[in-house]
Design a protein around this motif. Structure first.
Motif, PDB file in Angstrom:
ATOM      1  N   PRO A  90      -5.004   2.693  -1.559  1.00  0.00           N
ATOM      2  CA  PRO A  90      -4.880   2.335  -2.094  1.00  0.00           C
ATOM      3  C   PRO A  90      -3.286   2.852  -3.429  1.00  0.00           C
ATOM      4  N   PRO A  91      -2.130   1.946  -3.602  1.00  0.00           N
ATOM      5  CA  PRO A  91      -1.115   2.587  -4.742  1.00  0.00           C
ATOM      6  C   PRO A  91      -1.826   2.818  -5.862  1.00  0.00           C
ATOM      7  N   GLY A  92      -0.913   4.461  -6.309  1.00  0.00           N
ATOM      8  CA  GLY A  92      -1.290   4.518  -7.744  1.00  0.00           C
ATOM      9  C   GLY A  92      -2.620   5.112  -7.291  1.00  0.00           C
ATOM     10  N   GLU A  93      -3.041   5.827  -6.029  1.00  0.00           N
ATOM     11  CA  GLU A  93      -4.503   6.445  -6.228  1.00  0.00           C
ATOM     12  C   GLU A  93      -4.329   8.094  -6.137  1.00  0.00           C
ATOM     13  N   ARG A  94      -4.968   9.120  -6.931  1.00  0.00           N
ATOM     14  CA  ARG A  94      -4.104  10.466  -7.115  1.00  0.00           C
ATOM     15  C   ARG A  94      -5.364  10.990  -6.310  1.00  0.00           C
ATOM     16  N   PHE A  95      -4.935  11.749  -5.104  1.00  0.00           N
ATOM     17  CA  PHE A  95      -5.486  12.400  -3.886  1.00  0.00           C
ATOM     18  C   PHE A  95      -6.756  13.598  -4.947  1.00  0.00           C
ATOM     19  N   VAL A  96      -7.797  13.285  -3.997  1.00  0.00           N
ATOM     20  CA  VAL A  96      -9.051  14.278  -4.709  1.00  0.00           C
ATOM     21  C   VAL A  96      -8.537  16.349  -4.294  1.00  0.00           C
ATOM     22  N   ARG A  97      -7.756  16.339  -4.677  1.00  0.00           N
ATOM     23  CA  ARG A  97      -7.748  18.395  -4.446  1.00  0.00           C
ATOM     24  C   ARG A  97      -8.143  18.982  -4.198  1.00  0.00           C
ATOM     25  N   ARG A  98      -9.830  19.197  -5.027  1.00  0.00           N
ATOM     26  CA  ARG A  98     -11.089  19.860  -4.958  1.00  0.00           C
ATOM     27  C   ARG A  98     -11.763  19.961  -2.982  1.00  0.00           C
ATOM     28  N   LEU A 108       0.745  -1.305  -0.139  1.00  0.00           N
ATOM     29  CA  LEU A 108       0.315  -0.021  -0.059  1.00  0.00           C
ATOM     30  C   LEU A 108       0.674   1.309  -0.024  1.00  0.00           C
ATOM     31  N   ALA A 109       0.204   2.161  -0.495  1.00  0.00           N
ATOM     32  CA  ALA A 109       1.274   3.678  -0.103  1.00  0.00           C
ATOM     33  C   ALA A 109       0.764   4.119   1.416  1.00  0.00           C
ATOM     34  N   GLY A 110       1.574   5.159   1.173  1.00  0.00           N
ATOM     35  CA  GLY A 110       0.807   6.037   2.574  1.00  0.00           C
ATOM     36  C   GLY A 110       1.943   6.659   2.756  1.00  0.00           C
ATOM     37  N   THR A 111       1.869   7.849   4.215  1.00  0.00           N
ATOM     38  CA  THR A 111       2.951   8.606   4.526  1.00  0.00           C
ATOM     39  C   THR A 111       2.575   8.563   6.720  1.00  0.00           C
ATOM     40  N   THR A 112       3.678   8.942   7.025  1.00  0.00           N
ATOM     41  CA  THR A 112       3.629   9.161   8.653  1.00  0.00           C
ATOM     42  C   THR A 112       3.590  10.346   9.262  1.00  0.00           C
ATOM     43  N   LEU A 113       1.825  11.103   9.752  1.00  0.00           N
ATOM     44  CA  LEU A 113       1.691  11.751   9.829  1.00  0.00           C
ATOM     45  C   LEU A 113       1.473  11.920  11.538  1.00  0.00           C
TER      46      LEU A 113
END
Length: 357
Positions: A246-254, A233-238
């Motif tokens: 899910p990998p390759g998923e484009r984030f909603v920007r609006r 999976l894709a991810g980050t630490t905050l």
């Protein structure tokens, strides 16, 4: 793109509250719709689908169920899943085997169901007179009902349809074991992540535990499946919290739209209580089973989403005089702009039409 908590929140809302579509497409996209029998003002599955299906009406899922390629079954909770996803959980190997007497009863009931085609639980009870037994809540229920539940869970029966909310059963053909159990389990994990992402690491672990109830034969593979998911999976630490999607998923920007939504307690936007508190800074609790004097939000409080914030909750009931909506707000009062008042009235009108069935 910089991924911060606001971006995660915006993406969680935007990817889940997609543009309304057809009922089959909405279920396929959601992968799983959690069910609940309480109707306040409608069942959870209907309250979830009304935001995602064009012109949806209360009870539509139950009415159309026999014609849809879906099944009632246990996933991470009980609900509705596409048949392809259900097949990945079978054949199940329950943790507790039946004794000889129970196996004999199940064989006899299965022969009865095959002969009848579709049966109501009362027909089984009348035919076999299994008597009463203690249920999960400490009371008593028909032993036949518990047996049918067990046969459904084991994949011997399927829910053919419902009448008045009661499950009617038919025999189910057996499902061959997957050639690659690890790949099947990974596909179940991906389906759960697809529904609830972006999600904290603790929730990912909990989902795998839930899937080991849906597919108990793989409970010994949980740790390995979790490790594979963390790599896949894709991810980050905050702020010390690890997040996955899910990998390759484009984030909603609006930015969030000027829309008020009253969400089901089990809607995927609010289902994860850990994520809820991280996103909105307050604790939402489902209080239907909390003694009335101890409730803070109400019996069946629906989280109130305005733009990108859950700002409160609503307890809604259909009465002969119309819709009775009692709202509460985290801030102690409603937003004071005209746009909110206009959109709240539009949401209540949508609820009125939805409840007309």
């Amino acid at each position: 793109m910089r991924v911060d908590l606001a971006a995660l929140r915006r993406h969680a809302i935007g990817r889940s509250l997609f543009a309304p579509t057809t009922l089959p497409r909405a279920i396929e996209r959601l992968r799983f719709v959690q069910a609940d029998p309480i109707r306040a003002p409608a069942r959870a599955q209907d309250l979830t689908l009304r935001h995602r299906v064009r012109d949806y009406r209360a009870g539509e899922l139950e009415r159309r169920y026999p014609r849809l390629a879906i099944e009632e079954d246990f996933f991470v909770n009980y609900g509705f899943v596409p048949r392809g996803l259900q097949a990945l959980m079978h054949p199940r190997e329950p943790r507790h085997a039946w004794d000889r007497t129970r196996r004999a009863q199940a064989r006899a009931v299965l022969e009865f169901v095959r002969a009848r085609g579709v049966v109501h639980p009362r027909e089984v009870d009348a035919e076999f007179a299994h008597g009463k037994t203690r249920n999960w809540f400490g009371g008593t229920s028909n032993a036949s009902t518990q047996l049918l539940d067990g046969m459904h869970y084991r994949g011997l029966l399927r829910v053919a349809r419902r009448e008045g909310g009661i499950r009617l059963y038919a025999a189910r053909d057996g499902t061959p074991a997957p050639a690659d159990p690890a790949a099947a389990f990974d596909a179940l994990v991906d389906a759960a992540v697809q529904k609830y992402a972006p999600l904290p690491a603790a929730t990912l672990g909990w989902l795998l535990s839930g899937l080991c109830v849906g597919a108990p034969q793989w409970r010994g593979e949980r740790a390995a499946a979790l490790a594979r998911a963390q790599r896949r999976l894709a991810g980050t630490t905050l702020d010390g919290v690890r997040w996955y999607w899910p990998p390759g998923e484009r984030f909603v920007r609006r930015e969030g739209s000027d829309t008020v939504r009253l969400l089901a307690p089990f809607d995927p936007v609010v289902w994860d209580r850990r994520r809820f508190e991280l996103f909105w800074g307050w604790a939402y609790r489902f209080e239907a089973y909390v003694p009335a004097p101890k409730r803070q939000l109400g019996y069946y409080a629906l989280p109130l989403l305005w733009r990108e914030q859950v700002i409160g909750w609503g307890n809604v009931a259909a009465t002969p005089k119309g819709l009775d909506a009692r709202l509460g707000y985290v801030a102690g009062h409603a937003p004071r702009d005209a746009a909110f008042r206009r959109e709240l009235e539009a949401e209540l009108e949508r609820l009125r039409v939805f409840l007309q069935g």
